[in-house]
Design a protein around this motif. Sequence first.
Motif, PDB file in Angstrom:
ATOM      1  N   ARG A 185       0.823  -1.211   0.000  1.00  0.00           N
ATOM      2  CA  ARG A 185       0.000   0.000   0.000  1.00  0.00           C
ATOM      3  C   ARG A 185       0.855   1.257   0.000  1.00  0.00           C
ATOM      4  O   ARG A 185       0.484   2.280  -0.593  1.00  0.00           O
ATOM      5  N   ALA A 186       2.014   1.196   0.658  1.00  0.00           N
ATOM      6  CA  ALA A 186       2.916   2.349   0.645  1.00  0.00           C
ATOM      7  C   ALA A 186       3.441   2.596  -0.759  1.00  0.00           C
ATOM      8  O   ALA A 186       3.582   3.756  -1.195  1.00  0.00           O
ATOM      9  N   ALA A 187       3.723   1.529  -1.493  1.00  0.00           N
ATOM     10  CA  ALA A 187       4.169   1.687  -2.882  1.00  0.00           C
ATOM     11  C   ALA A 187       3.049   2.246  -3.750  1.00  0.00           C
ATOM     12  O   ALA A 187       3.294   3.075  -4.643  1.00  0.00           O
ATOM     13  N   HIS A 188       1.807   1.827  -3.508  1.00  0.00           N
ATOM     14  CA  HIS A 188       0.676   2.427  -4.216  1.00  0.00           C
ATOM     15  C   HIS A 188       0.591   3.920  -3.922  1.00  0.00           C
ATOM     16  O   HIS A 188       0.335   4.728  -4.821  1.00  0.00           O
ATOM     17  N   ALA A 189       0.778   4.287  -2.658  1.00  0.00           N
ATOM     18  CA  ALA A 189       0.718   5.699  -2.287  1.00  0.00           C
ATOM     19  C   ALA A 189       1.803   6.512  -2.984  1.00  0.00           C
ATOM     20  O   ALA A 189       1.638   7.714  -3.214  1.00  0.00           O
ATOM     21  N   ASP A 190       2.908   5.856  -3.329  1.00  0.00           N
ATOM     22  CA  ASP A 190       3.983   6.525  -4.056  1.00  0.00           C
ATOM     23  C   ASP A 190       3.714   6.613  -5.557  1.00  0.00           C
ATOM     24  O   ASP A 190       4.543   7.131  -6.308  1.00  0.00           O
ATOM     25  N   GLY A 191       2.584   6.073  -5.997  1.00  0.00           N
ATOM     26  CA  GLY A 191       2.197   6.219  -7.394  1.00  0.00           C
ATOM     27  C   GLY A 191       2.271   4.972  -8.240  1.00  0.00           C
ATOM     28  O   GLY A 191       1.908   5.001  -9.416  1.00  0.00           O
ATOM     29  N   ALA A 192       2.753   3.842  -7.671  1.00  0.00           N
ATOM     30  CA  ALA A 192       2.800   2.605  -8.440  1.00  0.00           C
ATOM     31  C   ALA A 192       1.383   2.087  -8.662  1.00  0.00           C
ATOM     32  O   ALA A 192       0.502   2.261  -7.817  1.00  0.00           O
ATOM     33  N   ARG A 193       1.182   1.435  -9.780  1.00  0.00           N
ATOM     34  CA  ARG A 193      -0.124   0.857 -10.079  1.00  0.00           C
ATOM     35  C   ARG A 193      -0.172  -0.564  -9.535  1.00  0.00           C
ATOM     36  O   ARG A 193      -0.459  -0.771  -8.369  1.00  0.00           O
ATOM     37  N   ARG A 194       0.156  -1.553 -10.300  1.00  0.00           N
ATOM     38  CA  ARG A 194       0.232  -2.920  -9.765  1.00  0.00           C
ATOM     39  C   ARG A 194       1.586  -3.113  -9.095  1.00  0.00           C
ATOM     40  O   ARG A 194       2.619  -2.788  -9.682  1.00  0.00           O
TER      41      ARG A 194
END
Length: 309
Positions: free
Chosen positions: A205-214
């Motif tokens: 979820r932290a990586a998603h928050a940084d803008g990653a998609r999958r």
Amino acid sequence: MSDTAVTPTGRHPVVFVGAATMDSIALVPGYPGADDRVLAEELTSAGGGPAATAAVTAARLGVPAAFVGTVGDDADGERILADLRDEGVDVSGVTVATGRRSAASVIVVDRSRGTRAISARPGPPVDTTRGVDLVRGAEWVHADHLGWPAVRALVDPALATRPRLSVDAGNPIPGFAPDGVDLFVPTVVALRRVHGERAVEDLLRAAHADGARRVVATDGGRGSYGADPSRPTHHAPGVAVDVLSTLGAGDVFHGALLAAHVRSDDLPAALAYANVVAALACTGLDGRSAVPDHERVLALLPDHDPAHA
């Protein structure tokens, strides 16, 4: 997951950008001490490098692949290119740097501890001059830590029409942020270097928050985890095999994951597929010789129904 061969559509489904090396590998019963001499159980030389090994994996799994990178004009460079061609990888986008030595490594694998020691000679910087059209015309572009700066200079993640981007972030990439990356593939260890000691789901979820998609994170023998933003997290457990060496296993996983994505966007199936491929690769000493073909992987997937291939 379909076992139908992928048919080229006038452009490569996946173009891999980054490092290619020539590796000399020794399997020993235990690491030698200072001034010791240890008899090797096996010695071999093989191509390596994260992006190049991922490209070989995709090609062996039946997905047309191209490699874009740079080698020197030495014997190692000739061998690197010959090995990639033999695997069916398109090397038309490779630059041969005049007067430079190719990247190479000496690797000692300790059977008793299941670890390895690597001494590497860096190669020329990644030059994408010959591969610009390949990169911009691909369905997917996958970059390792050396290839990402070159890819980022060619493809703007903010563009509406562009290749989908996949990044191997197992090794640190200075200044990297996954904003706009379609398939961000770090290790759990790499995510913890950035986000601290959190649970795996929180790291995704932290990586998603940084803008990653999958986001897909690998965790060694514990398998792999993946999630899309605001969707459940999936875990595919590791596959038990008689491990000889884990050299290149992460690179093989990336190639297999991209091959799976070319065939289907189903995340749980892609995780299971890539886990099987990476596990089988660990039964060989180098990172490539034990990579299976697509049919063998399908035969080992527990939920695969041959009647609905």
